[in-house]
Design a protein around this motif. Structure first.
Motif, PDB file in Angstrom:
ATOM      1  N   THR A   1      -0.387 -10.722   0.923  1.00  0.00           N
ATOM      2  CA  THR A   1      -0.877 -10.437  -0.426  1.00  0.00           C
ATOM      3  C   THR A   1      -2.094  -9.523  -0.396  1.00  0.00           C
ATOM      4  OG1 THR A   1      -0.078 -12.602  -1.174  1.00  0.00           O
ATOM      5  CG2 THR A   1      -1.682 -11.474  -2.569  1.00  0.00           C
ATOM      6  N   LEU A   2      -3.047  -9.810   0.486  1.00  0.00           N
ATOM      7  CA  LEU A   2      -4.244  -8.979   0.597  1.00  0.00           C
ATOM      8  C   LEU A   2      -3.903  -7.571   1.076  1.00  0.00           C
ATOM      9  CD1 LEU A   2      -6.742 -11.560   2.148  1.00  0.00           C
ATOM     10  CD2 LEU A   2      -6.633 -10.757  -0.219  1.00  0.00           C
ATOM     11  N   PHE A   3      -2.985  -7.457   2.031  1.00  0.00           N
ATOM     12  CA  PHE A   3      -2.588  -6.142   2.530  1.00  0.00           C
ATOM     13  C   PHE A   3      -1.904  -5.322   1.440  1.00  0.00           C
ATOM     14  CE2 PHE A   3       0.659  -3.393   4.487  1.00  0.00           C
ATOM     15  CZ  PHE A   3      -0.158  -2.570   5.245  1.00  0.00           C
ATOM     16  N   ALA A   4      -1.002  -5.974   0.675  1.00  0.00           N
ATOM     17  CA  ALA A   4      -0.316  -5.271  -0.411  1.00  0.00           C
ATOM     18  C   ALA A   4      -1.314  -4.831  -1.475  1.00  0.00           C
ATOM     19  CB  ALA A   4       0.758  -6.165  -1.019  1.00  0.00           C
ATOM     20  N   GLY A   5      -2.301  -5.679  -1.778  1.00  0.00           N
ATOM     21  CA  GLY A   5      -3.318  -5.286  -2.745  1.00  0.00           C
ATOM     22  C   GLY A   5      -4.148  -4.116  -2.262  1.00  0.00           C
TER      23      GLY A   5
ATOM     24  N   ILE B   1      -4.361  -0.441  -4.165  1.00  0.00           N
ATOM     25  CA  ILE B   1      -5.635   0.194  -4.570  1.00  0.00           C
ATOM     26  C   ILE B   1      -5.803   1.553  -3.913  1.00  0.00           C
ATOM     27  CG2 ILE B   1      -8.139  -0.059  -4.417  1.00  0.00           C
ATOM     28  CD1 ILE B   1      -7.761  -3.073  -4.638  1.00  0.00           C
ATOM     29  N   LYS B   2      -5.407   1.666  -2.663  1.00  0.00           N
ATOM     30  CA  LYS B   2      -5.491   2.924  -1.957  1.00  0.00           C
ATOM     31  C   LYS B   2      -4.619   3.985  -2.592  1.00  0.00           C
ATOM     32  CE  LYS B   2      -5.272   4.815   2.721  1.00  0.00           C
ATOM     33  NZ  LYS B   2      -4.925   4.527   4.149  1.00  0.00           N
ATOM     34  N   GLU B   3      -3.401   3.605  -3.003  1.00  0.00           N
ATOM     35  CA  GLU B   3      -2.496   4.550  -3.667  1.00  0.00           C
ATOM     36  C   GLU B   3      -3.035   4.972  -5.020  1.00  0.00           C
ATOM     37  OE1 GLU B   3       0.310   5.989  -2.652  1.00  0.00           O
ATOM     38  OE2 GLU B   3       0.101   5.115  -0.658  1.00  0.00           O
ATOM     39  N   ARG B   4      -3.631   4.057  -5.751  1.00  0.00           N
ATOM     40  CA  ARG B   4      -4.181   4.368  -7.055  1.00  0.00           C
ATOM     41  C   ARG B   4      -5.356   5.338  -6.923  1.00  0.00           C
ATOM     42  NH1 ARG B   4      -1.509   3.560 -11.586  1.00  0.00           N
ATOM     43  NH2 ARG B   4      -3.466   3.195 -12.697  1.00  0.00           N
ATOM     44  N   ARG B   5      -6.161   5.165  -5.898  1.00  0.00           N
ATOM     45  CA  ARG B   5      -7.290   6.070  -5.690  1.00  0.00           C
ATOM     46  C   ARG B   5      -6.825   7.473  -5.339  1.00  0.00           C
ATOM     47  NH1 ARG B   5     -11.644   2.388  -2.225  1.00  0.00           N
ATOM     48  NH2 ARG B   5     -12.315   1.077  -3.995  1.00  0.00           N
ATOM     49  N   LYS B   6      -5.749   7.576  -4.602  1.00  0.00           N
ATOM     50  CA  LYS B   6      -5.210   8.890  -4.243  1.00  0.00           C
ATOM     51  C   LYS B   6      -4.763   9.649  -5.485  1.00  0.00           C
ATOM     52  CE  LYS B   6      -3.620   8.051   0.478  1.00  0.00           C
ATOM     53  NZ  LYS B   6      -2.425   7.989   1.361  1.00  0.00           N
ATOM     54  N   LYS B   7      -4.165   8.914  -6.427  1.00  0.00           N
ATOM     55  CA  LYS B   7      -3.666   9.567  -7.635  1.00  0.00           C
ATOM     56  C   LYS B   7      -4.795   9.910  -8.606  1.00  0.00           C
ATOM     57  CE  LYS B   7       0.853   7.348  -7.444  1.00  0.00           C
ATOM     58  NZ  LYS B   7       1.829   6.496  -8.144  1.00  0.00           N
TER      59      LYS B   7
END
Length: 314
Positions: free
Chosen positions: A300-304, A308-314
């Motif tokens: 769960t923590l890894f998926a979160g 967040i990392k993908e959202r920051r890239k966008k």
């Protein structure tokens, strides 16, 4: 010829899943037949809770059976019922025979595996049945025609890129899986937080009334150790709890000994053993319940973190 083979295969799979569903349903009705159970009212003779290593307490009562004898087993009740019921009060339930009594919570929890299996195999049987029907040439052609019209309308309304849709669909699947994980590990994390919080608890000594253990060949993973304890809270009320403990703690105490505990002031049934050693912590971590919860939490923590990392890239 190919169509006949595919249809025959789907028919066999549908039959097998339907058979499994029927067997589980028949077993469930035979074991937990509420239709033949008679509503009865019995008298409560004792209240007790069961506190696991990783979960909040579950609540039980011991009753006087419809045949006049005192029950040797416990009946599960809800937390709200525990607060409302006192020893000597009446409680409603169901009886299949004079020497039997069950609450609605007993039926729900004891039959949960049956209901889960019925739901899974029933769903698979339904899906296979739909696939079997759609494999018939006439219905298959009709389904393709309807599907073509729907696809054409969707293509006219489509305005976003296919890649974004796939990403969103993937994250939806991940979200559903993580939600299931959180349901399982939520009680584990809640219990851990309550144990670690230094306030809102009272330290006391509990008298050990009984001991029970079940040791398997996998000593840490599957074995269970229980101590039945009794203690008084700050208001002088007596509480009785069946507490799961580690093997290390279990071996150190006998019937009549005092066990150091800390109970939550808002719910004295929610207690914890004090003075845990490193070996106690090691044994607690090595149980299969703890390992499963830790793996789910890590996923769960890894998926979160990835989201967040993908959202920051966008």
């Amino acid at each position: 010829m190919e169509w006949i083979k595919e249809t025959a295969g789907l028919a066999v799979i549908t039959f097998l899943f339907s058979l499994f569903t029927w067997v589980l349903t028949a077993s469930y009705i035979e074991e937990y037949n509420l239709f033949s159970a008679e509503p009865v009212t019995v008298t409560t003779v004792d209240k007790i809770a069961a506190k696991g290593l990783y979960t909040p307490p579950a609540y039980y009562v011991r009753v006087e059976l419809p045949n006049g004898e005192e029950s040797t087993y416990l009946n599960r009740i809800s937390k709200s019922e525990e607060k409302a019921i006192q020893v000597g009060d009446s409680i409603n339930g169901y009886s299949l025979r004079p020497s039997d009594f069950s609450t609605i919570h007993d039926f729900t929890f004891d039959s949960s595996l049956f209901l889960f299996g019925i739901a899974v195999f029933g769903f698979l049987a339904f899906c296979c049945l739909i696939a079997l029907l759609l494999s018939i040439p006439v219905l298959d052609a009709l389904e393709k025609k309807i599907s073509y019209k729907r696809q054409k309308k969707r293509q006219q309304k489509r305005r976003k890129k296919e890649k974004q849709k796939k990403e969103r669909k993937g994250w939806r699947i991940v979200a559903v899986v993580l939600l299931v994980f959180l349901i399982f590990i939520g009680r584990f994390l809640l219990n851990l937080a309550r144990k670690l919080l230094p306030f809102g608890k009272t330290d006391t000594d509990a008298l050990i009334l009984d001991r029970d253990s079940h040791v398997t060949y996998r000593k840490y993973e599957d074995s269970s150790y229980e101590l039945t304890v009794s203690f008084e809270d700050h208001a002088g009320r007596t509480f009785q709890v069946i507490k799961d403990v580690t093997g290390q703690t279990y071996q150190q105490y006998g019937i009549g000994d005092k066990l150091q505990i800390a109970y939550r002031n808002v719910n004295p049934y929610d207690l914890f053993v004090r003075g845990n050693s490193f070996l106690d912590i090691f044994e607690a971590v090595m149980t299969w319940e703890s390992l499963v919860c830790l793996i789910m939490l890590a996923v769960t923590l890894f998926a979160g973190w990835v989201f967040i990392k993908e959202r920051r890239k966008k």
